[in-house]
Design a protein around this motif. Structure first.
Motif, PDB file in Angstrom:
ATOM      1  N   ALA A   1       1.578  11.648   0.726  1.00  0.00           N
ATOM      2  CA  ALA A   1       0.992  10.394   1.193  1.00  0.00           C
ATOM      3  C   ALA A   1      -0.334  10.679   1.880  1.00  0.00           C
ATOM      4  O   ALA A   1      -0.654  11.822   2.199  1.00  0.00           O
TER       5      ALA A   1
ATOM      6  N   MET B   1      -6.644  -4.113   5.586  1.00  0.00           N
ATOM      7  CA  MET B   1      -5.391  -3.977   6.302  1.00  0.00           C
ATOM      8  C   MET B   1      -5.451  -4.855   7.540  1.00  0.00           C
ATOM      9  O   MET B   1      -6.397  -4.782   8.305  1.00  0.00           O
TER      10      MET B   1
ATOM     11  N   ARG C   1      -2.400   9.693   5.256  1.00  0.00           N
ATOM     12  CA  ARG C   1      -2.271   9.140   6.604  1.00  0.00           C
ATOM     13  C   ARG C   1      -3.636   8.626   7.026  1.00  0.00           C
ATOM     14  O   ARG C   1      -4.617   9.350   6.960  1.00  0.00           O
ATOM     15  N   ARG C   2      -3.703   7.373   7.417  1.00  0.00           N
ATOM     16  CA  ARG C   2      -4.975   6.778   7.830  1.00  0.00           C
ATOM     17  C   ARG C   2      -4.874   6.275   9.270  1.00  0.00           C
ATOM     18  O   ARG C   2      -3.966   5.538   9.610  1.00  0.00           O
TER      19      ARG C   2
ATOM     20  N   ARG D   1      -6.521   3.843  11.847  1.00  0.00           N
ATOM     21  CA  ARG D   1      -7.331   2.632  11.752  1.00  0.00           C
ATOM     22  C   ARG D   1      -7.669   2.106  13.139  1.00  0.00           C
ATOM     23  O   ARG D   1      -6.964   2.353  14.106  1.00  0.00           O
TER      24      ARG D   1
ATOM     25  N   SER E   1      -8.852   9.805   7.578  1.00  0.00           N
ATOM     26  CA  SER E   1      -7.875   9.881   6.491  1.00  0.00           C
ATOM     27  C   SER E   1      -7.572  11.340   6.219  1.00  0.00           C
ATOM     28  O   SER E   1      -8.493  12.165   6.176  1.00  0.00           O
TER      29      SER E   1
ATOM     30  N   GLN F   1       2.999   4.995  -5.994  1.00  0.00           N
ATOM     31  CA  GLN F   1       4.206   4.406  -6.566  1.00  0.00           C
ATOM     32  C   GLN F   1       3.992   4.355  -8.066  1.00  0.00           C
ATOM     33  O   GLN F   1       3.150   3.600  -8.554  1.00  0.00           O
TER      34      GLN F   1
ATOM     35  N   THR G   1      -1.519   4.057   9.328  1.00  0.00           N
ATOM     36  CA  THR G   1      -0.864   3.584   8.114  1.00  0.00           C
ATOM     37  C   THR G   1      -0.667   4.773   7.181  1.00  0.00           C
ATOM     38  O   THR G   1      -1.349   5.789   7.305  1.00  0.00           O
TER      39      THR G   1
ATOM     40  N   GLU H   1      -0.221   5.703   2.994  1.00  0.00           N
ATOM     41  CA  GLU H   1      -0.396   5.219   1.630  1.00  0.00           C
ATOM     42  C   GLU H   1       0.299   6.201   0.696  1.00  0.00           C
ATOM     43  O   GLU H   1       0.029   7.391   0.721  1.00  0.00           O
ATOM     44  N   ARG H   2       1.226   5.694  -0.129  1.00  0.00           N
ATOM     45  CA  ARG H   2       1.973   6.535  -1.064  1.00  0.00           C
ATOM     46  C   ARG H   2       1.743   6.067  -2.492  1.00  0.00           C
ATOM     47  O   ARG H   2       1.583   4.877  -2.731  1.00  0.00           O
TER      48      ARG H   2
END
Length: 152
Positions: free
Chosen positions: A24, A1, A26-27, A29, A16, A45, A40, A42-43
């Motif tokens: 999702a 990232m 959640r991170r 960073r 995380s 898809q 960030t 992440e989901r």
């Protein structure tokens, strides 16, 4: 990232965890180059969705655009961000699990109306006024009458 502050491509994940609705990850960073921290999401898809508009134009499904339109309808209403996220997640899940990769924009609009109807009646009418292109006060009156409430 890539770091949104300095552009460094080597950021580290410090924490995380799943979001409250587990839709999702959640991170948190950290960028060692500029010492900045950022978050960030992440989901999952399931498939690439394409929205087919009234005029036949096709565009990729944009989750953020959907959330923005719901937030606009809910502006200055007692609706929390988690409720909006739940509606958006539910709509996205329903679209992805439908099996179709091309979805009519009318179907998306109806799903939004369904979600807003149970959330906030004012947001529901606001969205409907734009979605159904109300032109006069009579259009509002007719629509509110279908809700079962008084029009005045």
């Amino acid at each position: 990232m890539r770091c949104p502050f300095c552009g460094n491509g080597d950021t580290q994940v410090k924490d995380s965890r799943p979001t409250e609705d587990s839709a999702a990850i959640r991170r948190r960073r950290f960028c060692p180059a500029c010492n900045s921290r950022f978050t960030t999401f992440e989901r999952v898809q399931l498939r690439d969705l394409v929205i087919v508009k009234k005029d036949g134009q096709r565009s990729a499904f944009d989750r953020d655009k959907l959330a923005r339109s719901i937030r606009i309808a809910c502006r200055k209403r007692p609706v929390d961000e988690d409720s909006i996220e739940r509606i958006v997640n539910g709509i996205q899940r329903r679209l992805e699990s439908s099996g179709d990769t091309e979805i009519n924009s009318k179907a998306v609009g109806e799903l939004v109306m369904e979600g807003l109807r149970g959330l906030d009646p004012v947001a529901y009418v606001r969205f409907a006024s734009v979605y159904r292109n109300f032109r006069e006060a009579k259009d509002f009156e007719d629509f509110v009458e279908t809700l079962g409430g008084p029009a005045d």
